[in-house]
Design a protein around this motif. Structure first.
Motif, PDB file in Angstrom:
ATOM      1  N   GLU A 118      42.623  31.112  47.422  1.00 36.30           N
ATOM      2  CA  GLU A 118      41.455  31.989  47.443  1.00 36.30           C
ATOM      3  C   GLU A 118      41.232  32.503  48.856  1.00 36.30           C
ATOM      4  O   GLU A 118      41.340  31.751  49.828  1.00 36.30           O
ATOM      5  CB  GLU A 118      40.223  31.228  46.960  1.00 36.30           C
ATOM      6  CG  GLU A 118      38.966  32.084  46.865  1.00 36.30           C
ATOM      7  CD  GLU A 118      37.779  31.279  46.371  1.00 36.30           C
ATOM      8  OE1 GLU A 118      37.222  31.635  45.322  1.00 36.30           O
ATOM      9  OE2 GLU A 118      37.414  30.277  47.032  1.00 36.30           O
ATOM     10  N   ILE A 164      41.744  33.421  35.546  1.00 29.58           N
ATOM     11  CA  ILE A 164      42.893  33.332  36.450  1.00 29.58           C
ATOM     12  C   ILE A 164      43.228  31.875  36.738  1.00 29.58           C
ATOM     13  O   ILE A 164      44.397  31.464  36.715  1.00 29.58           O
ATOM     14  CB  ILE A 164      42.610  34.091  37.754  1.00 29.58           C
ATOM     15  CG1 ILE A 164      42.467  35.590  37.485  1.00 29.58           C
ATOM     16  CG2 ILE A 164      43.743  33.858  38.756  1.00 29.58           C
ATOM     17  CD1 ILE A 164      42.122  36.392  38.715  1.00 29.58           C
ATOM     18  N   LYS A 184      37.390  35.113  37.301  1.00 31.06           N
ATOM     19  CA  LYS A 184      37.964  34.047  38.118  1.00 31.06           C
ATOM     20  C   LYS A 184      38.373  32.847  37.268  1.00 31.06           C
ATOM     21  O   LYS A 184      39.439  32.245  37.466  1.00 31.06           O
ATOM     22  CB  LYS A 184      36.971  33.624  39.192  1.00 31.06           C
ATOM     23  CG  LYS A 184      37.485  32.550  40.141  1.00 31.06           C
ATOM     24  CD  LYS A 184      36.455  32.240  41.214  1.00 31.06           C
ATOM     25  CE  LYS A 184      36.964  31.181  42.164  1.00 31.06           C
ATOM     26  NZ  LYS A 184      35.958  30.872  43.220  1.00 31.06           N
ATOM     27  N   TYR A 229      42.170  40.419  42.478  1.00 28.18           N
ATOM     28  CA  TYR A 229      43.490  39.764  42.436  1.00 28.18           C
ATOM     29  C   TYR A 229      44.490  40.639  43.163  1.00 28.18           C
ATOM     30  O   TYR A 229      44.581  41.854  42.933  1.00 28.18           O
ATOM     31  CB  TYR A 229      43.941  39.536  41.003  1.00 28.18           C
ATOM     32  CG  TYR A 229      45.292  38.858  40.908  1.00 28.18           C
ATOM     33  CD1 TYR A 229      45.448  37.537  41.296  1.00 28.18           C
ATOM     34  CD2 TYR A 229      46.417  39.546  40.459  1.00 28.18           C
ATOM     35  CE1 TYR A 229      46.677  36.905  41.232  1.00 28.18           C
ATOM     36  CE2 TYR A 229      47.652  38.931  40.384  1.00 28.18           C
ATOM     37  CZ  TYR A 229      47.770  37.618  40.770  1.00 28.18           C
ATOM     38  OH  TYR A 229      48.994  37.001  40.718  1.00 28.18           O
TER      39      TYR A 229
END
Length: 276
Positions: A168, A222, A219, A264
């Motif tokens: 991240e 993912i 999020k 992303y």
């Protein structure tokens, strides 16, 4: 002056392919020509009259005079051939120069080649990384099954071949304005990073990320798709109940606190800017 950088991570195949799309040429040598040219010009006259006045030798000197101009020029050229060594940095440089430096990720379009400077990175799936690295490095080789030892050495690389570091990034525009994005780096049993760096080196200080903007996604989705260990734990079995009561604490809601959308980026390289 060219921008200098140190490479932490690079997807070399991807970088080479895109670099060839930008300019389908690989420079092998550079020839530099150095030239030197000299020239001289002048005017004057030459006469033997002064010598005729000298006793003894004057009568033996013929009388003549010359009046005119003279010029002279000469040029010299030297060629220096410099061999260009093709490295990962030379392949990455066209991408670095072509990539658009973004000031705000929300303004990016899907498919844009971008670079983000001043990014702070952190590994999201650290527990997965430690577990998978342990298995891939052969710490656990055999497990007793029905009085027989099952060799898992050849199974783990196949089982975890799609494992990735989920990283991240936080990109700060203003004090209270921070955008988050996620990148993924393939995990191998050997070194994935350049110059003996490790994934922990990415978490120290700010870096620059170069990649392709893919859009904004949920999020939680993912993270679920990237969590190999969680997928294996939640795989349906004949002994599992439909209500999910046998799932260990924490496995079902591991990403429950990661709500919201994030950008992303299909990462190509992670570098450290150099000041020389």
């Amino acid at each position: 002056m060219k921008n200098m950088f140190n490479i932490y991570y690079i997807n070399y195949e991807k970088a080479t392919e895109i670099s060839m799309l930008i300019d389908n040429q690989v420079i092998e040598s550079i020839t530099r020509t150095k030239g030197k040219e000299t020239s001289a010009e002048g005017e004057g006259d030459v006469s033997t009259d002064p010598l005729a006045k000298i006793p003894l030798i004057g009568k033996h000197i013929p009388t003549f005079s010359f009046d005119g101009s003279l010029s002279h020029s000469r040029s010299k050229q030297v060629e220096d051939t410099i061999k260009v060594v093709s490295t990962k940095s030379t392949m990455l440089r066209p991408l670095y120069e072509k990539a658009t430096e973004v000031k705000k990720l929300s303004d990016s379009k899907v498919g844009n080649l971008i670079k983000i400077k001043g990014v702070n990175l952190s590994v999201v799936n650290l527990s997965d990384v430690l577990a998978i690295k342990t298995l891939l490095n052969g710490l656990i080789k055999k497990i007793p099954v029905n009085d027989d030892n099952l060799d898992l050495t050849s199974i783990f690389p196949v089982l975890f071949k799609d494992s990735t570091y989920v990283i991240e990034g936080k990109f700060k525009q203003k004090i209270d304005d921070i955008e988050e994005f996620i990148i993924k780096i393939p995990m191998n049993s050997e070194a994935e990073f350049e110059s003996n760096y490790s994934v922990s080196d990415l978490e120290i200080g700010d870096v620059t990320v170069i990649g392709i903007y893919r859009g904004k996604f949920d999020k939680k989705l993912i993270l679920e798709k990237s969590n190999i260990m969680m997928a294996l734990n939640n795989a349906p079995t004949t002994e599992s109940s439909d209500d999910g009561s046998d799932i260990e604490d924490g496995s079902s809601d591991q990403t429950s606190n990661n709500a919201g959308k994030v950008h992303y980026i299909d990462v190509i390289s992670i570098i450290q800017e150099l000041n020389l």
